[in-house]
Design a protein around this motif. Structure first.
Motif, PDB file in Angstrom:
ATOM      1  N   SER A   1       1.100  -1.167  -0.045  1.00 40.66           N
ATOM      2  CA  SER A   1       0.048   0.035  -0.142  1.00 40.66           C
ATOM      3  C   SER A   1       0.950   1.185   0.084  1.00 40.66           C
ATOM      4  O   SER A   1       1.894   1.279   0.890  1.00 40.66           O
ATOM      5  N   VAL A   2       0.670   2.517  -0.914  1.00 39.83           N
ATOM      6  CA  VAL A   2       1.160   3.560  -0.892  1.00 39.83           C
ATOM      7  C   VAL A   2       0.168   4.693  -0.749  1.00 39.83           C
ATOM      8  O   VAL A   2      -1.028   4.535  -1.187  1.00 39.83           O
ATOM      9  N   THR A   3       0.551   5.711  -0.471  1.00 42.00           N
ATOM     10  CA  THR A   3      -0.335   6.915  -0.476  1.00 42.00           C
ATOM     11  C   THR A   3       0.206   7.907  -1.395  1.00 42.00           C
ATOM     12  O   THR A   3       1.437   8.616  -1.293  1.00 42.00           O
ATOM     13  N   ILE A   4      -0.474   8.382  -2.257  1.00 40.41           N
ATOM     14  CA  ILE A   4      -0.243   9.359  -3.357  1.00 40.41           C
ATOM     15  C   ILE A   4      -1.455  10.268  -3.277  1.00 40.41           C
ATOM     16  O   ILE A   4      -2.622  10.157  -3.335  1.00 40.41           O
ATOM     17  N   SER A   5      -0.775  11.667  -3.107  1.00 39.91           N
ATOM     18  CA  SER A   5      -1.495  12.907  -3.024  1.00 39.91           C
ATOM     19  C   SER A   5      -2.772  12.522  -2.106  1.00 39.91           C
ATOM     20  O   SER A   5      -4.066  12.812  -2.135  1.00 39.91           O
ATOM     21  N   GLY A   6      -2.259  11.888  -0.684  1.00 37.44           N
ATOM     22  CA  GLY A   6      -3.497  11.807   0.043  1.00 37.44           C
ATOM     23  C   GLY A   6      -4.361  10.721  -0.079  1.00 37.44           C
ATOM     24  O   GLY A   6      -5.189  10.230   0.996  1.00 37.44           O
ATOM     25  N   GLU A   7      -4.206   9.798  -1.222  1.00 34.40           N
ATOM     26  CA  GLU A   7      -5.065   8.615  -1.370  1.00 34.40           C
ATOM     27  C   GLU A   7      -4.412   7.214  -1.204  1.00 34.40           C
ATOM     28  O   GLU A   7      -3.294   7.308  -1.663  1.00 34.40           O
ATOM     29  N   ARG A   8      -4.965   6.538  -0.675  1.00 33.99           N
ATOM     30  CA  ARG A   8      -4.555   5.145  -0.574  1.00 33.99           C
ATOM     31  C   ARG A   8      -4.475   4.133  -1.618  1.00 33.99           C
ATOM     32  O   ARG A   8      -5.514   4.023  -2.346  1.00 33.99           O
ATOM     33  N   TRP A   9      -3.380   3.853  -2.333  1.00 32.20           N
ATOM     34  CA  TRP A   9      -3.377   2.841  -3.557  1.00 32.20           C
ATOM     35  C   TRP A   9      -2.745   1.437  -3.047  1.00 32.20           C
ATOM     36  O   TRP A   9      -1.797   1.301  -2.199  1.00 32.20           O
ATOM     37  N   TYR A  10      -3.305   0.622  -3.716  1.00 34.40           N
ATOM     38  CA  TYR A  10      -2.680  -0.719  -3.579  1.00 34.40           C
ATOM     39  C   TYR A  10      -1.949  -1.234  -4.626  1.00 34.40           C
ATOM     40  O   TYR A  10      -2.389  -1.550  -5.640  1.00 34.40           O
ATOM     41  N   ARG A  11      -0.612  -1.127  -4.767  1.00 34.12           N
ATOM     42  CA  ARG A  11       0.385  -1.704  -5.725  1.00 34.12           C
ATOM     43  C   ARG A  11       0.628  -3.221  -5.762  1.00 34.12           C
ATOM     44  O   ARG A  11       1.108  -3.420  -4.621  1.00 34.12           O
ATOM     45  N   VAL A  12       0.793  -3.613  -6.834  1.00 31.08           N
ATOM     46  CA  VAL A  12       1.117  -4.958  -6.976  1.00 31.08           C
ATOM     47  C   VAL A  12       2.400  -4.939  -7.752  1.00 31.08           C
ATOM     48  O   VAL A  12       2.726  -4.328  -8.780  1.00 31.08           O
ATOM     49  N   GLN A  13       3.309  -5.461  -6.942  1.00 31.21           N
ATOM     50  CA  GLN A  13       4.679  -5.364  -7.487  1.00 31.21           C
ATOM     51  C   GLN A  13       5.383  -6.947  -7.689  1.00 31.21           C
ATOM     52  O   GLN A  13       5.054  -7.897  -6.889  1.00 31.21           O
ATOM     53  N   ALA A  14       5.744  -6.916  -8.757  1.00 30.48           N
ATOM     54  CA  ALA A  14       6.071  -8.305  -9.388  1.00 30.48           C
ATOM     55  C   ALA A  14       7.807  -8.540  -9.408  1.00 30.48           C
ATOM     56  O   ALA A  14       8.309  -9.104 -10.284  1.00 30.48           O
TER      57      ALA A  14
END
Length: 266
Positions: free
Chosen positions: A222-235
């Motif tokens: 999970s990362v926070t970008i511009s105040g929003e939570r995103w779920y990043r899939v890392q391969a």
């Protein structure tokens, strides 16, 4: 290598406008990130920018400055606009140049590296009689990084992390084209293969499951970008960029066309 880096427009000339964005501001930000990545990570690179603030500067002033300085390469950063429906990335060399010219060779490398990370439709490699391509005494390239009046592209353009990826793509191209050597102290850089970013964790888990079903190890961060939570899939994460590119190819071959590489300190 002496790079003259030219963020287009500025001052009284806003450039293209759309979706509450001004080209002059977007391209200055991208160019500034290119300069920072280059000077922080590579040996024997000098960067001279046509402007580092919101100022008016003529095309002749820019090319005269680059010529007088003796730049090895002129890189002009722009965004596009049309009618709201057009989208994507394209770049230009001067219309008088052949596809076998040195400039075209540099452009081919740059195009490949930028398209590899920018998540934009590939509109191709083009030629034009633009002033900055015609009046420069060195090899010159102009990149058009998305359409500011297109909703899809504008959403990317306003994202600071995306602008960093685009800057990194330009740097990756310059490093390959001019055989730039990384500074020794930057050897701890990690090249991460990102196979999707989602606001919904369920969607991220579906993407992770799909990758695993194709024998590609991945996890969700999970990362926070511009105040929003995103779920990043890392391969995958690699200290060697070529290894990261090989993994990226595997991910794309599995059908994840929007996958890309980011570079971060370990």
């Amino acid at each position: 290598m002496k790079l003259y880096l030219d963020p287009g427009h500025g001052g009284a000339d806003p450039g293209a406008q759309g979706n509450g964005l001004n080209e002059k501001e977007i391209v200055l930000d991208i160019a500034s990130r290119i300069r920072t990545i280059l000077t922080n990570n590579y040996e024997n690179v000098e960067v001279n920018m046509s402007r580092t603030s919101d100022m008016t500067k003529s095309l002749s002033q820019r090319t005269n400055e680059a010529n007088a300085w003796g730049a090895d390469f002129y890189l002009s950063i722009h965004c596009n606009a049309f009618n709201g429906s057009a989208q994507g990335y394209e770049d230009y060399i001067h219309s008088s140049l052949s596809d076998s010219s040195t400039t075209a060779g540099y452009r081919n490398i740059m195009h490949e590296e930028i398209i590899d990370v920018n998540q934009l439709r590939n509109r191709g490699k083009k030629k034009a009689n633009f002033h900055v391509l015609r009046e420069t005494s060195m090899a010159a390239l102009l990149t058009e990084n998305g359409f500011i009046d297109n909703n899809h592209d504008a959403d990317l353009l306003r994202d600071a992390s995306w602008r960093t990826r685009v800057a990194q793509g330009h740097v990756n191209g310059l490093a390959r084209a001019f055989n730039l050597q990384r500074k020794q102290e930057e050897s701890d850089t990690l090249f991460k293969v990102i196979a999707g970013s989602f606001k919904s964790r369920d969607n991220a888990e579906k993407r992770e499951g799909y990758l695993r079903s194709n024998d590609i190890e991945s996890f969700i961060a999970s990362v926070t970008i511009s105040g929003e939570r995103w779920y990043r899939v890392q391969a995958g994460a690699f200290t060697n960029r070529e290894n990261a590119k090989n993994r990226l190819s595997r991910v794309k071959d599995a059908g994840i066309e929007d996958a890309f590489i980011i570079a971060e300190d370990a």
